[in-house]
Design a protein around this motif. Structure first.
Motif, mmCIF file in Angstrom:
data_model
loop_
_atom_site.group_PDB
_atom_site.id
_atom_site.type_symbol
_atom_site.label_atom_id
_atom_site.label_comp_id
_atom_site.label_asym_id
_atom_site.label_seq_id
_atom_site.Cartn_x
_atom_site.Cartn_y
_atom_site.Cartn_z
ATOM 1 N N ILE A 271 0.865 -1.176 0.000
ATOM 2 C CA ILE A 271 0.000 0.000 0.000
ATOM 3 C C ILE A 271 0.906 1.232 0.000
ATOM 4 O O ILE A 271 1.661 1.449 0.945
ATOM 5 C CB ILE A 271 -0.930 0.007 1.230
ATOM 6 C CG1 ILE A 271 -1.783 -1.264 1.254
ATOM 7 C CG2 ILE A 271 -1.786 1.257 1.257
ATOM 8 C CD1 ILE A 271 -2.530 -1.504 2.552
ATOM 9 N N ASP A 272 0.839 2.002 -1.080
ATOM 10 C CA ASP A 272 1.679 3.199 -1.158
ATOM 11 C C ASP A 272 1.283 4.215 -0.093
ATOM 12 O O ASP A 272 2.138 4.777 0.581
ATOM 13 C CB ASP A 272 1.590 3.843 -2.538
ATOM 14 C CG ASP A 272 2.208 2.972 -3.623
ATOM 15 O OD1 ASP A 272 3.058 2.105 -3.303
ATOM 16 O OD2 ASP A 272 1.852 3.144 -4.797
ATOM 17 N N ALA A 273 -0.015 4.462 0.040
ATOM 18 C CA ALA A 273 -0.498 5.442 1.015
ATOM 19 C C ALA A 273 -1.970 5.175 1.311
ATOM 20 O O ALA A 273 -2.687 4.605 0.493
ATOM 21 C CB ALA A 273 -0.326 6.853 0.478
ATOM 22 N N ILE A 274 -2.392 5.618 2.486
ATOM 23 C CA ILE A 274 -3.804 5.525 2.867
ATOM 24 C C ILE A 274 -4.316 6.957 2.982
ATOM 25 O O ILE A 274 -4.047 7.644 3.957
ATOM 26 C CB ILE A 274 -3.996 4.764 4.191
ATOM 27 C CG1 ILE A 274 -3.470 3.340 4.061
ATOM 28 C CG2 ILE A 274 -5.463 4.788 4.609
ATOM 29 C CD1 ILE A 274 -3.460 2.542 5.360
ATOM 30 N N GLN A 275 -5.021 7.387 1.942
ATOM 31 C CA GLN A 275 -5.612 8.720 1.963
ATOM 32 C C GLN A 275 -6.757 8.745 2.975
ATOM 33 O O GLN A 275 -6.939 9.714 3.701
ATOM 34 C CB GLN A 275 -6.118 9.071 0.565
ATOM 35 C CG GLN A 275 -6.588 10.483 0.403
ATOM 36 C CD GLN A 275 -7.074 10.721 -1.014
ATOM 37 O OE1 GLN A 275 -8.055 10.120 -1.435
ATOM 38 N NE2 GLN A 275 -6.367 11.565 -1.745
ATOM 39 N N GLU B 202 3.636 4.949 3.375
ATOM 40 C CA GLU B 202 3.463 6.263 4.001
ATOM 41 C C GLU B 202 2.493 6.144 5.161
ATOM 42 O O GLU B 202 1.451 5.503 5.043
ATOM 43 C CB GLU B 202 2.890 7.275 3.003
ATOM 44 C CG GLU B 202 3.847 7.722 1.950
ATOM 45 C CD GLU B 202 3.240 8.793 1.043
ATOM 46 O OE1 GLU B 202 2.323 9.529 1.488
ATOM 47 O OE2 GLU B 202 3.689 8.878 -0.105
ATOM 48 N N THR B 203 2.816 6.792 6.255
ATOM 49 C CA THR B 203 1.934 6.798 7.418
ATOM 50 C C THR B 203 0.700 7.646 7.106
ATOM 51 O O THR B 203 0.831 8.760 6.601
ATOM 52 C CB THR B 203 2.661 7.388 8.643
ATOM 53 O OG1 THR B 203 3.840 6.620 8.871
ATOM 54 C CG2 THR B 203 1.780 7.363 9.880
ATOM 55 N N ALA C 20 -7.141 10.253 9.067
ATOM 56 C CA ALA C 20 -7.381 9.521 7.817
ATOM 57 C C ALA C 20 -7.937 8.124 8.068
ATOM 58 O O ALA C 20 -8.635 7.573 7.228
ATOM 59 C CB ALA C 20 -6.097 9.414 6.999
ATOM 60 N N VAL C 21 -7.633 7.561 9.219
ATOM 61 C CA VAL C 21 -8.124 6.221 9.556
ATOM 62 C C VAL C 21 -9.181 6.359 10.642
ATOM 63 O O VAL C 21 -8.915 6.912 11.712
ATOM 64 C CB VAL C 21 -6.979 5.300 10.030
ATOM 65 C CG1 VAL C 21 -7.519 3.946 10.440
ATOM 66 C CG2 VAL C 21 -5.924 5.154 8.954
ATOM 67 N N VAL C 22 -10.376 5.855 10.344
ATOM 68 C CA VAL C 22 -11.481 5.841 11.305
ATOM 69 C C VAL C 22 -12.048 4.426 11.286
ATOM 70 O O VAL C 22 -12.537 3.968 10.253
ATOM 71 C CB VAL C 22 -12.579 6.858 10.919
ATOM 72 C CG1 VAL C 22 -13.759 6.771 11.881
ATOM 73 C CG2 VAL C 22 -12.014 8.265 10.856
ATOM 74 N N ILE C 23 -11.937 3.751 12.401
ATOM 75 C CA ILE C 23 -12.487 2.395 12.498
ATOM 76 C C ILE C 23 -13.356 2.364 13.746
ATOM 77 O O ILE C 23 -12.847 2.388 14.870
ATOM 78 C CB ILE C 23 -11.374 1.328 12.552
ATOM 79 C CG1 ILE C 23 -10.511 1.429 11.295
ATOM 80 C CG2 ILE C 23 -11.992 -0.063 12.689
ATOM 81 C CD1 ILE C 23 -9.300 0.531 11.271
ATOM 82 N N LEU D 140 1.109 7.532 13.968
ATOM 83 C CA LEU D 140 0.670 6.151 13.816
ATOM 84 C C LEU D 140 0.268 5.534 15.151
ATOM 85 O O LEU D 140 -0.746 4.847 15.250
ATOM 86 C CB LEU D 140 1.776 5.316 13.156
ATOM 87 C CG LEU D 140 1.484 3.842 12.935
ATOM 88 C CD1 LEU D 140 0.330 3.672 11.941
ATOM 89 C CD2 LEU D 140 2.729 3.128 12.451
ATOM 90 N N LEU D 141 1.049 5.787 16.183
ATOM 91 C CA LEU D 141 0.801 5.154 17.482
ATOM 92 C C LEU D 141 -0.444 5.678 18.196
ATOM 93 O O LEU D 141 -0.939 5.026 19.120
ATOM 94 C CB LEU D 141 2.032 5.293 18.382
ATOM 95 C CG LEU D 141 3.261 4.527 17.895
ATOM 96 C CD1 LEU D 141 4.457 4.810 18.799
ATOM 97 C CD2 LEU D 141 2.983 3.033 17.794
ATOM 98 N N VAL D 142 -0.965 6.825 17.777
ATOM 99 C CA VAL D 142 -2.208 7.320 18.369
ATOM 100 C C VAL D 142 -3.390 7.142 17.416
ATOM 101 O O VAL D 142 -4.501 7.555 17.721
ATOM 102 C CB VAL D 142 -2.099 8.799 18.822
ATOM 103 C CG1 VAL D 142 -1.086 8.947 19.928
ATOM 104 C CG2 VAL D 142 -1.793 9.715 17.657
ATOM 105 N N SER D 143 -3.136 6.519 16.273
ATOM 106 C CA SER D 143 -4.209 6.293 15.299
ATOM 107 C C SER D 143 -5.045 5.079 15.698
ATOM 108 O O SER D 143 -4.620 4.269 16.528
ATOM 109 C CB SER D 143 -3.621 6.069 13.894
ATOM 110 O OG SER D 143 -3.100 4.757 13.774
ATOM 111 N N PRO D 144 -6.226 4.931 15.107
ATOM 112 C CA PRO D 144 -7.051 3.755 15.391
ATOM 113 C C PRO D 144 -6.365 2.427 15.053
ATOM 114 O O PRO D 144 -6.738 1.392 15.586
ATOM 115 C CB PRO D 144 -8.289 3.963 14.510
ATOM 116 C CG PRO D 144 -8.378 5.436 14.334
ATOM 117 C CD PRO D 144 -6.946 5.900 14.271
ATOM 118 N N LEU D 145 -5.367 2.448 14.169
ATOM 119 C CA LEU D 145 -4.663 1.209 13.843
ATOM 120 C C LEU D 145 -3.979 0.611 15.067
ATOM 121 O O LEU D 145 -3.884 -0.603 15.205
ATOM 122 C CB LEU D 145 -3.632 1.445 12.728
ATOM 123 C CG LEU D 145 -4.209 1.826 11.373
ATOM 124 C CD1 LEU D 145 -3.092 2.154 10.394
ATOM 125 C CD2 LEU D 145 -5.091 0.712 10.832
#
Length: 191
Positions: free
Chosen positions: A51-55, A77-78, A83-86, A108-113
């Motif tokens: 995955i090149d990027a997650i828009q 790319e982070t 951009a990420v909502v789960i 990244l570490l505070v994202s929903p991932l």
């Protein structure tokens, strides 16, 4: 599949699916709205993709997706903050993926991932960059020694400068401090 991007509305109208698996593909950029209209999915699996990027990667309760699994992907790319909502999934599993371990690691570490379990996330995922960290577990690095990205620092400075002023002239002083800091940073980057 070798795609330049996973386009908006790719899965619109796809409903009542036991398992949707996207695996061993080059997905390019996951564009905004790629999962819009996808409903009633038992398991959404992204396995071993480049995955090149997650828009944007948005799964909301209205999608009625029970399980989301991201395993073994190489994300170049982070994703940007927000951009990420789960939301509304019973299980989120993010294992064996490779992410950049640069200044964006903090985002990244505070994202929903990270699913609220930073330690577990770091233990079960790997670095793809910088080159000297490629393939190493995130847990083997000291995240606190990695500086924040310029846009994060600038955003923090601007937010700090918008606080109510104690006296009439202190707001001007805050803006001057921000401008001096930005100028200093620009000079450092030009070297």
């Amino acid at each position: 599949m070798d795609l330049t991007s996973l386009k908006p509305h790719t899965f619109r109208g796809l409903t009542h699916v036991h398992m949707l698996a996207i695996q061993e593909s080059e997905l390019g950029v996951i564009r905004a709205g790629a999962f819009e209209g996808l409903t009633q999915v038992g398991s959404l699996n992204l396995f071993n993709n480049k995955i090149d990027a997650i828009q944007e990667f948005v799964i909301k309760p209205t999608n009625r997706v029970r399980i989301v699994r991201l395993h073994g992907n190489h994300v170049l790319e982070t994703p940007l903050p927000g951009a990420v909502v789960i939301q509304g999934v019973e299980t989120l599993s993010v294992l064996g993926n490779h992410f950049p371990c640069d200044c964006h690691i903090h985002t990244l570490l505070v994202s929903p991932l990270a699913n609220g379990t930073t330690g577990e996330f770091r233990a079960k995922n790997f670095c793809i960059s910088p080159l000297e960290m490629n393939g190493k577990a995130m847990s083997g690095m000291d995240v606190e020694t990695i500086g924040r990205c310029q846009e994060q620092v600038t955003r923090g400075n601007l937010k700090a400068s918008k606080r109510p002023a104690d006296s009439g002239g202190s707001g001007l002083v805050s803006w001057v401090q921000v401008l001096v800091a930005l100028l200093y940073w620009a000079v450092l980057c030009a070297r």
